[in-house]
Design an enzyme around this catalytic site. Structure first.
Site, PDB file in Angstrom:
ATOM      1  N   ASP A 205       0.867  -1.183   0.000  1.00 37.22           N
ATOM      2  CA  ASP A 205       0.000   0.000   0.000  1.00 37.22           C
ATOM      3  C   ASP A 205       0.898   1.225   0.000  1.00 37.22           C
ATOM      4  OD1 ASP A 205      -2.291   1.682   0.252  1.00 37.22           O
ATOM      5  OD2 ASP A 205      -2.025   1.760   2.422  1.00 37.22           O
ATOM      6  N   SER A 206       0.304   2.385  -0.279  1.00 34.71           N
ATOM      7  CA  SER A 206       1.060   3.635  -0.197  1.00 34.71           C
ATOM      8  C   SER A 206       1.516   3.900   1.238  1.00 34.71           C
ATOM      9  CB  SER A 206       0.166   4.790  -0.640  1.00 34.71           C
ATOM     10  OG  SER A 206      -0.931   4.890   0.255  1.00 34.71           O
TER      11      SER A 206
ATOM     12  N   CYS B 237      -4.440  -1.211  -2.081  1.00 36.21           N
ATOM     13  CA  CYS B 237      -4.558   0.238  -2.246  1.00 36.21           C
ATOM     14  C   CYS B 237      -5.462   0.495  -3.452  1.00 36.21           C
ATOM     15  CB  CYS B 237      -3.156   0.803  -2.496  1.00 36.21           C
ATOM     16  SG  CYS B 237      -3.102   2.556  -2.900  1.00 36.21           S
ATOM     17  N   ASN B 238      -6.557   1.196  -3.220  1.00 34.48           N
ATOM     18  CA  ASN B 238      -7.485   1.496  -4.328  1.00 34.48           C
ATOM     19  C   ASN B 238      -6.813   2.360  -5.385  1.00 34.48           C
ATOM     20  OD1 ASN B 238     -10.624   0.912  -3.349  1.00 34.48           O
ATOM     21  ND2 ASN B 238      -9.206   1.240  -1.663  1.00 34.48           N
ATOM     22  N   THR B 239      -5.987   3.300  -4.946  1.00 38.37           N
ATOM     23  CA  THR B 239      -5.354   4.235  -5.879  1.00 38.37           C
ATOM     24  C   THR B 239      -4.375   3.499  -6.790  1.00 38.37           C
ATOM     25  OG1 THR B 239      -5.503   5.827  -4.066  1.00 38.37           O
ATOM     26  CG2 THR B 239      -4.218   6.483  -5.978  1.00 38.37           C
TER      27      THR B 239
ATOM     28  N   TYR C 189      -0.437   8.479  -2.314  1.00 36.75           N
ATOM     29  CA  TYR C 189      -0.393   8.253  -3.764  1.00 36.75           C
ATOM     30  C   TYR C 189      -1.517   9.046  -4.457  1.00 36.75           C
ATOM     31  CZ  TYR C 189       2.637   3.998  -3.574  1.00 36.75           C
ATOM     32  OH  TYR C 189       3.658   3.097  -3.413  1.00 36.75           O
ATOM     33  N   GLY C 190      -2.577   9.297  -3.701  1.00 36.30           N
ATOM     34  CA  GLY C 190      -3.810   9.841  -4.282  1.00 36.30           C
ATOM     35  C   GLY C 190      -3.664  11.163  -5.004  1.00 36.30           C
TER      36      GLY C 190
ATOM     37  N   CYS D   1     -10.856   3.676   0.037  1.00 38.72           N
ATOM     38  CA  CYS D   1      -9.425   3.807   0.336  1.00 38.72           C
ATOM     39  C   CYS D   1      -9.150   2.910   1.527  1.00 38.72           C
ATOM     40  CB  CYS D   1      -9.104   5.265   0.674  1.00 38.72           C
ATOM     41  SG  CYS D   1      -7.445   5.520   1.324  1.00 38.72           S
ATOM     42  N   THR D   2      -8.071   2.133   1.445  1.00 42.31           N
ATOM     43  CA  THR D   2      -7.839   1.135   2.495  1.00 42.31           C
ATOM     44  C   THR D   2      -7.413   1.751   3.833  1.00 42.31           C
ATOM     45  OG1 THR D   2      -5.603   0.796   1.632  1.00 42.31           O
ATOM     46  CG2 THR D   2      -7.309  -0.718   0.870  1.00 42.31           C
ATOM     47  N   HIS D   3      -7.088   3.034   3.833  1.00 39.45           N
ATOM     48  CA  HIS D   3      -6.812   3.701   5.108  1.00 39.45           C
ATOM     49  C   HIS D   3      -8.107   3.957   5.906  1.00 39.45           C
ATOM     50  CE1 HIS D   3      -2.889   4.626   3.328  1.00 39.45           C
ATOM     51  NE2 HIS D   3      -2.498   5.215   4.447  1.00 39.45           N
TER      52      HIS D   3
HETATM   53  N1  DGL Z   1      -4.649   3.259   0.912  1.00 33.60           N
HETATM   54  C1  DGL Z   1      -4.611   4.015  -0.320  1.00 33.60           C
HETATM   55  C2  DGL Z   1      -5.872   3.729  -1.143  1.00 33.60           C
HETATM   56  O1  DGL Z   1      -6.541   2.753  -0.883  1.00 33.60           O
HETATM   57  C3  DGL Z   1      -4.353   5.438   0.020  1.00 33.60           C
HETATM   58  C4  DGL Z   1      -4.039   6.249  -1.157  1.00 33.60           C
HETATM   59  C5  DGL Z   1      -3.092   7.386  -0.937  1.00 33.60           C
HETATM   60  O2  DGL Z   1      -1.965   7.139  -0.523  1.00 33.60           O
HETATM   61  O3  DGL Z   1      -3.480   8.514  -1.238  1.00 33.60           O
HETATM   62  O4  DGL Z   1      -6.206   4.413  -2.066  1.00 33.60           O
END
Ligand code: DGL
Length: 265
Positions: free
Chosen positions: A13-14, A76-78, A45-46, A186-188
């Protein structure tokens, strides 16, 4: 490379958010070994371009392949919505991704108004656009960029007053527009569920796809004959290329045989 069922599952993940998926995976598959990468040095990452997200996703994948991972979960969705297509074209290994769960929300909503909280990178991606367009005739989708939420979580400020304030600015308009299903894209964000509940009460069903991703990981391992047959408890290595404090706070010693380390990748 010939894959073996004894090799670990790689997850990246990011940052720390993908541990919400990691927890579902190790709970569902307790005998699997895992390696988790929190690319916190490069979070979020977003706000990055598609090319940058692809480049970072390739970097993370290379590291996990060097550790002999048998499957890679893009937690990570992004990264999924921007880079999984390239990763699948480039590497001959199964990849599991995560995307905002619009379909279950579309099936559950009574008001026909669904809210999606996700990063700019996810909401602007072609993959998200093509999935959401399948539902736009039947339901209204309120897309909201959760700008700043990932940064606060990466700083460990999950319960801070800033977090409550920021969440309220994103969720109040959804309440006013009659949203009854909120998709956490978003996984956060699963770490924010208690804070979100304080704002929306019981007016929204909160949908996240962590368990679905774990089940899909199991199904693909089974299909490829890569499911661990050893009945010992799995070992877990979690690496962050920034400080490990927040990873420790979120994961702690909840799961046995877990080692959390700072490491460059
Ligand atoms: N956990 C990432 C997601 O699911 C966070 C993205 C980010 O870092 O902006 O998109």
């Amino acid at each position: 490379m010939v894959q073996s069922a004894n090799f670990p599952i790689g997850i990246f993940d990011s940052g720390v958010g993908g541990t919400s998926i990691w927890k579902e995976i190790v709970t569902l598959l307790p005998n699997e070994n895992t390696i988790y990468l929190a690319d916190s040095k490069n979070a979020p990452y977003g706000e990055k371009s598609k090319d940058e997200i692809i480049e970072l996703s390739i970097k993370n994948t290379k590291f996990l392949l060097n550790q002999n991972c048998k499957i890679i979960v893009v937690a990570c969705n992004t990264a999924t919505t921007n880079a999984i297509k390239t990763l699948r074209q480039k590497y001959d290994i199964p990849f599991i991704g995560i995307e905002p769960a619009i379909k279950p929300a579309a099936l559950s909503t009574k008001t026909n108004v669904v809210g999606i909280l996700a990063t700019k990178g996810t909401l602007n991606s072609e993959l998200f656009e093509s999935t959401s367009s399948l539902f736009k005739e039947k339901i209204t989708i309120i897309e909201t960029i959760g700008k700043g939420l990932v940064d606060l979580i990466e700083n460990g400020e999950i319960n801070s007053p800033e977090m409550s304030k920021l969440l309220a600015t994103y969720l109040q308009p959804m309440l006013e527009q009659n949203v009854d299903c909120l998709v956490l894209g978003c996984t956060h964000y699963p770490y924010l569920i208690p804070q979100i509940r304080k704002i929306v009460g019981n007016k929204m069903q909160i949908i996240d796809s962590g368990l679905a991703v774990a089940k899909q990981t199991k199904a693909i391992l089974e299909k490829n004959n890569l499911l661990q047959v050893n009945m010992q408890k799995g070992k877990h290595q979690l690496f962050s290329n920034s400080t490990i404090q927040v990873l420790e706070m979120l994961v702690g010693n909840q799961i046995a045989l877990t080692e959390i380390k700072k490491r460059d990748f």
